[in-house]
Motif scaffolding. Sequence first.
Motif, PDB file in Angstrom:
ATOM      1  N   HIS A 148       6.817  29.047 -20.891  1.00  0.00           N
ATOM      2  CA  HIS A 148       5.773  30.069 -20.775  1.00  0.00           C
ATOM      3  C   HIS A 148       5.666  30.900 -22.043  1.00  0.00           C
ATOM      4  N   VAL A 149       4.430  31.337 -22.333  1.00  0.00           N
ATOM      5  CA  VAL A 149       4.136  32.277 -23.416  1.00  0.00           C
ATOM      6  C   VAL A 149       3.710  33.598 -22.780  1.00  0.00           C
ATOM      7  N   ALA A 207       3.734  30.709 -31.383  1.00  0.00           N
ATOM      8  CA  ALA A 207       3.754  31.498 -30.156  1.00  0.00           C
ATOM      9  C   ALA A 207       5.195  31.789 -29.763  1.00  0.00           C
ATOM     10  N   VAL A 249       7.813  31.597 -26.931  1.00  0.00           N
ATOM     11  CA  VAL A 249       7.960  30.733 -25.750  1.00  0.00           C
ATOM     12  C   VAL A 249       9.347  30.949 -25.141  1.00  0.00           C
ATOM     13  N   HIS A 252      -1.299  31.981 -16.757  1.00  0.00           N
ATOM     14  CA  HIS A 252      -1.372  30.982 -17.829  1.00  0.00           C
ATOM     15  C   HIS A 252      -0.808  31.611 -19.097  1.00  0.00           C
ATOM     16  N   TRP A 253      -0.710  30.808 -20.149  1.00  0.00           N
ATOM     17  CA  TRP A 253      -0.092  31.296 -21.377  1.00  0.00           C
ATOM     18  C   TRP A 253      -0.831  32.510 -21.922  1.00  0.00           C
ATOM     19  N   ALA A 288       0.944  35.107 -29.324  1.00  0.00           N
ATOM     20  CA  ALA A 288       0.566  33.847 -29.966  1.00  0.00           C
ATOM     21  C   ALA A 288      -0.587  34.107 -30.918  1.00  0.00           C
ATOM     22  N   VAL A 302      -5.315  32.927 -27.673  1.00  0.00           N
ATOM     23  CA  VAL A 302      -5.144  32.976 -26.220  1.00  0.00           C
ATOM     24  C   VAL A 302      -6.465  32.612 -25.554  1.00  0.00           C
ATOM     25  N   GLY A 335      -0.622  35.552 -19.753  1.00  0.00           N
ATOM     26  CA  GLY A 335       0.783  35.944 -19.779  1.00  0.00           C
ATOM     27  C   GLY A 335       1.468  35.841 -18.441  1.00  0.00           C
TER      28      GLY A 335
END
Length: 347
Positions: free
Chosen positions: A56-57, A3, A5, A114-115, A119, A122, A111
């Motif tokens: 964070h992603v 991912a 990050v 949350h992530w 990646a 998800v 995004g």
Amino acid sequence: MRAVVFERYGEPAAVREVADPEPAEHGVVVRVEATGLCRSDWHGWQGHDPDITLPHVPGHELAGVVEAVGARVTGWRAGDRVTVPFVCACGSCPACAAGDQQVCERQTQPGFTHWGSFAHYVALDHADVNLVAVPHGMSFATAASLGCRFATAYRAVVQQGRVAAGEWVAVHGCGGVGLSAVMIAAAAGARVVAVDVSPAALGLARRFGAAECVDASAVRDPAEAVRDLTGGGAHLSLDALGAPATCAASVGGLRRRGRHVQVGLLPSPTGTTPVPMARAIALELELLGSHGMAAHSYPPMLELVRAGVLRPDLLVTSTIGLDAAPAALAALGTAPGAGVTVVEPWS
């Protein structure tokens, strides 16, 4: 999984190994086959979104295949081809009950809250409310462009903007959202004026149906240029970029009783954006916001895509791998580019 990050706002992101996500009881995990690189992701990386928790992603504009399904999900199963609006609604608050899932009171956004989708996988919430089936024959790259930019532009032009054939529509900013708006307005029979500082972006706007183009860097006043080209001003105008100058120019280029739709996110949720309100009062202008599009509103748009009336596939101008995503994300601040860049995480 791998991912993208970032650990600090505005500092370089990196591709690294992180834990795979697990589905919530009401959610799913999607194997990401394609995800768009959007200016909203850049805003998040810059620290303009209060919902983001570091590390964070990023990534919110995606399409892929359902990998895992929560125990309470009834409408989807592993192997389904799906996309999703960038606003994931709860399905039970008063706004959702009214059909306004795009302004859900308990919304989540991959995004952001949350992530996200830069990646391999998800997690997406409330799958039965939010997932949209990707038609067979539609590429994942095309489907990914629908979830944020194209669907956002569709609702801004058709539902919020109430475009009508023969009207003049001005589009300020011809990135992914703006070019989508140009295509959608032209397909509805409107005459479109595209405004941007990039010759490449304006060239694409003309290709997608713009009747007139304004190079904002070459004129003294873009709003005046729009008024001159349209014989008094646009009936409908969109700020598809999200900047104080483009917002003011969009409002300033309207004719009497015209409609401005703010689509692009403005730089700071706590800052101020000067808007020519005296003109809004004197000309009885409408100033509207537009925030994505609910999953239940997708079918008319998808039918126009199926029929070939709308061609979101033509907006995808670049495809990159996950390793190239951090640099491409950073570049959005100074060179937003023309068209849509899609990240394919597994390539």
